[in-house]
Design a protein around this motif. Sequence first.
Motif, PDB file in Angstrom:
ATOM      1  N   LEU A  12       0.841  -1.205   0.000  1.00 50.33           N
ATOM      2  CA  LEU A  12       0.000   0.000   0.000  1.00 50.33           C
ATOM      3  C   LEU A  12       0.876   1.256   0.000  1.00 50.33           C
ATOM      4  CD1 LEU A  12      -2.848   1.224   0.169  1.00 50.33           C
ATOM      5  CD2 LEU A  12      -2.606   1.154   2.651  1.00 50.33           C
ATOM      6  N   ALA A  13       1.907   1.280   0.836  1.00 46.95           N
ATOM      7  CA  ALA A  13       2.797   2.440   0.902  1.00 46.95           C
ATOM      8  C   ALA A  13       3.518   2.656  -0.418  1.00 46.95           C
ATOM      9  CB  ALA A  13       3.803   2.268   2.035  1.00 46.95           C
ATOM     10  N   LEU A  14       4.050   1.584  -1.002  1.00 45.24           N
ATOM     11  CA  LEU A  14       4.737   1.718  -2.291  1.00 45.24           C
ATOM     12  C   LEU A  14       3.765   2.136  -3.397  1.00 45.24           C
ATOM     13  CD1 LEU A  14       7.187  -1.320  -2.162  1.00 45.24           C
ATOM     14  CD2 LEU A  14       7.779   1.102  -2.095  1.00 45.24           C
ATOM     15  N   GLY A  15       2.533   1.663  -3.342  1.00 44.75           N
ATOM     16  CA  GLY A  15       1.531   2.062  -4.330  1.00 44.75           C
ATOM     17  C   GLY A  15       1.192   3.537  -4.230  1.00 44.75           C
ATOM     18  N   VAL A  16       1.041   4.040  -3.006  1.00 39.35           N
ATOM     19  CA  VAL A  16       0.738   5.461  -2.814  1.00 39.35           C
ATOM     20  C   VAL A  16       1.914   6.314  -3.272  1.00 39.35           C
ATOM     21  CG1 VAL A  16       0.341   7.231  -1.044  1.00 39.35           C
ATOM     22  CG2 VAL A  16      -0.949   5.098  -0.986  1.00 39.35           C
ATOM     23  N   TYR A  49      13.517   4.948  -8.930  1.00 46.01           N
ATOM     24  CA  TYR A  49      14.029   4.311  -7.717  1.00 46.01           C
ATOM     25  C   TYR A  49      12.946   3.488  -7.019  1.00 46.01           C
ATOM     26  CZ  TYR A  49      18.254   7.066  -8.250  1.00 46.01           C
ATOM     27  OH  TYR A  49      19.406   7.620  -8.741  1.00 46.01           O
ATOM     28  N   VAL A  50      11.728   3.982  -7.004  1.00 49.23           N
ATOM     29  CA  VAL A  50      10.628   3.204  -6.431  1.00 49.23           C
ATOM     30  C   VAL A  50      10.432   1.926  -7.246  1.00 49.23           C
ATOM     31  CG1 VAL A  50       8.125   3.165  -6.029  1.00 49.23           C
ATOM     32  CG2 VAL A  50       9.466   5.154  -5.355  1.00 49.23           C
ATOM     33  N   SER A  51      10.544   2.034  -8.560  1.00 52.63           N
ATOM     34  CA  SER A  51      10.421   0.848  -9.416  1.00 52.63           C
ATOM     35  C   SER A  51      11.525  -0.156  -9.107  1.00 52.63           C
ATOM     36  CB  SER A  51      10.485   1.241 -10.884  1.00 52.63           C
ATOM     37  OG  SER A  51       9.451   2.121 -11.204  1.00 52.63           O
ATOM     38  N   TYR A  52      12.747   0.331  -8.914  1.00 51.23           N
ATOM     39  CA  TYR A  52      13.863  -0.556  -8.578  1.00 51.23           C
ATOM     40  C   TYR A  52      13.638  -1.241  -7.231  1.00 51.23           C
ATOM     41  CZ  TYR A  52      16.414   1.886 -12.296  1.00 51.23           C
ATOM     42  OH  TYR A  52      16.801   2.424 -13.485  1.00 51.23           O
ATOM     43  N   ILE A  53      13.113  -0.498  -6.261  1.00 50.49           N
ATOM     44  CA  ILE A  53      12.847  -1.073  -4.946  1.00 50.49           C
ATOM     45  C   ILE A  53      11.781  -2.165  -5.052  1.00 50.49           C
ATOM     46  CG2 ILE A  53      11.848  -0.584  -2.675  1.00 50.49           C
ATOM     47  CD1 ILE A  53      13.236   2.191  -2.877  1.00 50.49           C
TER      48      ILE A  53
END
Length: 150
Positions: A12-16, A49-53
Amino acid sequence: MSLHKIFKYIALALGVIGAILLARVIITGDTTIEESADVQSSVVDPFMYVSYIVLAVVIGLVLVFVIKGLFSGDIKKTLISVGLFLAVFALGYVLSSGDNLNLEPFIKKGQDVTESTSKWVGTGLIVFYVLAAAAILSMVFSGAKKAISR
């Protein structure tokens, strides 16, 4: 707190975060991003960077659960499945030719495209087509088997 709830909150956090960063990219606009390197680094880089994480987390979880499943399940079936996948990949490589793509448009743009690159692209396409056909056939076979058994 169970592991499922933890993963749900992380997702949820990564989606937001991803949605907010995507909104920043959309609001900024294509032309502004293409024209300025500073805007690229401030708008696009965090999104990447979010995509890499996310990719690292998914790969890590897949590896953990695959290794866990290997030791708790039937290793013979797993090795047969991996062997079949490698056989499809080898078949794709053998059937792919390196000269089936017109490389001139890519070479003119300064991209390093060789016959080897073309062969690997062809291999990937053949493997995709074979695996997609196998998935479709297995779904059709499963549906027909259920319809007959009713």
